[in-house]
Write a protein that holds these residues in place. Structure first.
Motif, PDB file in Angstrom:
ATOM      1  N   ARG A 127      -3.293  -5.411  -9.637  1.00  0.00           N
ATOM      2  CA  ARG A 127      -4.359  -5.380  -8.748  1.00  0.00           C
ATOM      3  C   ARG A 127      -5.390  -5.579 -10.178  1.00  0.00           C
ATOM      4  O   ARG A 127      -6.587  -5.931  -9.892  1.00  0.00           O
ATOM      5  N   TYR A 163      -2.427  -7.151  -0.495  1.00  0.00           N
ATOM      6  CA  TYR A 163      -1.257  -7.165  -1.207  1.00  0.00           C
ATOM      7  C   TYR A 163      -0.725  -6.727  -0.245  1.00  0.00           C
ATOM      8  O   TYR A 163       0.128  -5.606   0.078  1.00  0.00           O
ATOM      9  N   TYR A 216       1.892  -3.512  -8.824  1.00  0.00           N
ATOM     10  CA  TYR A 216       0.594  -3.075  -7.728  1.00  0.00           C
ATOM     11  C   TYR A 216      -0.250  -2.579  -8.527  1.00  0.00           C
ATOM     12  O   TYR A 216      -1.010  -3.947  -8.166  1.00  0.00           O
ATOM     13  N   GLU A 217      -0.214  -2.282  -9.041  1.00  0.00           N
ATOM     14  CA  GLU A 217      -1.682  -1.309 -10.052  1.00  0.00           C
ATOM     15  C   GLU A 217      -1.929  -2.553 -10.859  1.00  0.00           C
ATOM     16  O   GLU A 217      -2.742  -2.700 -11.431  1.00  0.00           O
ATOM     17  N   GLN A 236       2.099  -3.432   3.740  1.00  0.00           N
ATOM     18  CA  GLN A 236       0.895  -3.751   2.638  1.00  0.00           C
ATOM     19  C   GLN A 236       0.520  -2.721   0.998  1.00  0.00           C
ATOM     20  O   GLN A 236       0.925  -0.570   1.590  1.00  0.00           O
ATOM     21  N   ASP A 254      -2.306  -1.647  -0.615  1.00  0.00           N
ATOM     22  CA  ASP A 254      -4.177  -1.501  -0.839  1.00  0.00           C
ATOM     23  C   ASP A 254      -3.623  -0.898   0.277  1.00  0.00           C
ATOM     24  O   ASP A 254      -3.148  -0.443   1.607  1.00  0.00           O
ATOM     25  N   THR A 287       5.611 -12.340  -7.995  1.00  0.00           N
ATOM     26  CA  THR A 287       4.947 -12.440  -7.616  1.00  0.00           C
ATOM     27  C   THR A 287       4.363 -13.784  -6.448  1.00  0.00           C
ATOM     28  O   THR A 287       4.699 -14.322  -8.214  1.00  0.00           O
ATOM     29  N   ARG A 307      -8.815  -9.572  -0.757  1.00  0.00           N
ATOM     30  CA  ARG A 307      -7.491  -9.739  -0.803  1.00  0.00           C
ATOM     31  C   ARG A 307      -6.821  -8.940  -0.252  1.00  0.00           C
ATOM     32  O   ARG A 307      -7.812  -7.672   0.731  1.00  0.00           O
ATOM     33  N   LEU A 352      -6.219  -8.898 -11.545  1.00  0.00           N
ATOM     34  CA  LEU A 352      -6.803 -10.399 -10.381  1.00  0.00           C
ATOM     35  C   LEU A 352      -8.203  -9.609 -10.373  1.00  0.00           C
ATOM     36  O   LEU A 352      -9.278 -10.139 -10.698  1.00  0.00           O
ATOM     37  N   GLN A 353      -7.920  -8.885 -10.070  1.00  0.00           N
ATOM     38  CA  GLN A 353      -9.869  -8.255 -10.884  1.00  0.00           C
ATOM     39  C   GLN A 353     -10.238  -8.746 -11.488  1.00  0.00           C
ATOM     40  O   GLN A 353     -11.994  -9.195 -11.215  1.00  0.00           O
TER      41      GLN A 353
END
Length: 333
Positions: free
Chosen positions: A291, A306, A287-288, A47, A49, A318, A304, A294-295
């Protein structure tokens, strides 16, 4: 009542104790060989996040648990979760391990009161390792096809599915599924070539899954979304552009949900708080950006998680899958 799925804080042990309606608890960053009991499903994906969570499935009980060959299962009133981990250190090849896993799943379902697979998750160590047709994902697809032994023709041969790569050092191929007493409605995405019709360039046997499956249970409907990436037709789009790949994946999800509405007519699935999303990311450094994208692109109220995982094509960065609710369409008259 329908399947209830949520990401929850707390340990797997906590959720497995004293909750009579818990069908399964998925614990991330652990080998599937570590399963402590049939409802405990460790998944070898890290994971990315915070905070750390588990994925909890609940349904109408009481819940019956047991094993069938190397498969463990948990069975509610109308739904079953089953999982099998094939130790690759004891198999001659990925193809053979995949064939054996699907043989076991099929033999279990044939005698189960819930014989209809609704969605299948496949977690494959080193999914992109090997060149050409020796790539592990292509070998996995061959093994699955060996077990299924059907000519799909114009119909989806299997329900919704996800295939993601775990770390190459993970010793086990993992397959888990949700099955029901009645078949689901399989749905294809008009923007994409059906997976079982992919041209030869993607391997000697095409992947066998539908883009999504609609589950109807006790009058409620849920959309089980397959692993969805930045593919239009059969080709990857936006190579090396991770944010654009995520946006294209979301366009594909929305197209799939629209097609489901066309087929159902009286209900529509939407990305909202009545569901969950899983976001798989090849490179944790992305990741950032993922994220934030998607936000901006998806409603904030849909839960959600990640996870670090490799995608079935090396040029895909992805992928997303999920489970969302289907609400009745308001009468405009």
């Amino acid at each position: 009542m329908s399947l209830r799925v949520a990401y929850q804080e707390g340990s797997a042990e906590t959720w497995l104790s004293g909750n009579e309606d818990v069908l399964a608890v998925f614990e991330f960053c652990r080998s599937p060989l570590d399963a402590s009991e049939p409802r405990h499903v460790p998944v070898a994906l890290r994971q990315l996040d915070e905070p750390r969570r588990v994925e909890v499935w609940r349904c109408d009980g009481p819940i019956k648990t047991g094993s069938w060959d190397r498969l463990r299962f948990a069975q509610g009133e109308r739904l079953t979760m089953g999982h099998v981990a094939m130790d690759l250190r004891r198999s001659t090849s990925m193809r053979e391990a995949s064939r054996q896993a699907y043989d076991i799943v099929q033999s279990y379902l044939q005698q189960s009161p819930h014989p209809w697979p609704l969605k299948i998750w496949n977690y494959i160590p080193g999914i992109n390792e090997g060149s050409g047709d020796e790539e592990r994902y292509r070998q996995f697809c061959l093994g699955r096809a060996d077990a299924v032994l059907i000519d799909p023709g114009d119909l989806p041969p299997l329900p919704a599915a996800t295939a993601i790569g775990t770390h190459p050092d993970e010793p086990a191929l993992q397959v888990y599924f949700l099955a029901g007493a009645l078949p689901g409605l399989d749905v294809e995405n008009p923007r994409q070539v059906s997976a079982w019709r992919y041209p030869r360039q993607y391997g000697p046997r095409s992947p066998l899954f539908s883009r999504g499956t609609i589950l109807t249970l006790n009058g409620a409907r849920q959309f089980l979304i397959s692993g969805t990436a930045s593919v239009i037709g059969h080709q990857t789009h936006h190579e090396n552009q991770v944010a654009d790949q995520l946006r294209e994946s979301l366009r594909n999800v929305r197209s799939l949900l629209d097609e489901g509405h066309r087929l159902m007519g009286d209900a529509r699935a939407q990305l909202d708080g009545d569901g969950i999303l899983k976001v798989y990311i090849r490179d944790p450094a992305d990741y950032e950006r993922i994220r934030a994208t998607l936000q901006a692109e998806a409603p904030a109220d849909i839960p959600r998680i990640y996870l670090q995982g490799d995608i079935c094509r090396e040029n895909l960065l992805t992928e997303i899958d999920g489970i969302v609710g289907c609400a009745p369409v308001a009468d405009s008259t």
